[in-house]
Motif scaffolding. Structure first.
Motif: not given
Length: 200
Positions: A80-81, A95-96, A131-132, A138-142
């Motif tokens: 995620l990070g 995140v942590y 959290l998966l 988050s990868s779609s936000a890339v």
């Protein structure tokens, strides 16, 4: 300066040979368990937990979910990070930090709601595995921006997915039948924070 009359024999710091101690180490490494087993990393259980999160309609196995495996959650937090970093957001600390505070809050809440109680490791493991889907968001936000109606709908879907998976696992592992919606609400609040961090 006086020189010593004793001469150096070369036996300083050399251990004496004794056959009984040497034979004890001959078969020691063959009988040892593998390193991953000693560390408590079981790839089969990690895979089963991941599949349980990815398919929220599949019933969860409470015995596997009650383990305190933190390998998968650490990988998913790092993922995620890393995907947030690829989107141009450096939020490893957030995140942590949110994970730690969320785990403590959920631990307190679950200990108040369940009869047998739950350990800190079990709560961290379940919340980390769930959290998966947030890593998928988050990868779609890339690739494209999540600010707008489609991004908001996708974020709401992912929040529901994460909270449904976490509440299903908690209710099966702690034998809390009929309380899944009560567990899903604080899980949705926690994963909503991660979604806000991802979208904005």
């Amino acid at each position: 300066m006086l020189l010593s009359t004793q001469s150096y024999t070369g036996q300083i710091l050399q251990p004496t040979y004794s056959p009984s101690t040497h034979l004890g180490y001959a078969d020691g490494f063959d009988e040892e368990p593998p390193l991953l087993e000693e560390l408590g990393i079981n790839f089969e259980h990690i895979w089963q937990k991941t599949l349980t999160v990815l398919n929220p309609m599949k019933p969860a196995d409470g015995s596997i979910m009650n383990e305190t495996d933190l390998t998968g959650p650490m990988v998913f937090c790092l993922a995620l990070g890393a995907t947030l970093l690829l989107a141009g957001k450096v939020h490893f600390g957030y995140v942590y930090g949110m994970s730690a505070i969320g785990c403590l809050a959920m631990h307190t809440l679950l200990n108040l709601m369940s009869v047998p109680g739950v350990s800190h490791g079990c709560v961290a493991s379940v919340l980390g595995y769930c959290l998966l889907p947030m890593v998928i968001l988050s990868s779609s936000a890339v690739v494209f921006s999540l600010q707008g109606i489609p991004g908001t709908l996708l974020a709401l879907f992912i929040i529901g997915w994460c909270s449904l998976s976490a509440s299903k696992i908690f209710s099966s592992a702690l034998a809390m039948e009929g309380q899944q919606l009560l567990i899903a609400y604080p899980c949705a609040l926690l994963y909503g924070l991660f979604a806000l961090l991802t979208v904005f």
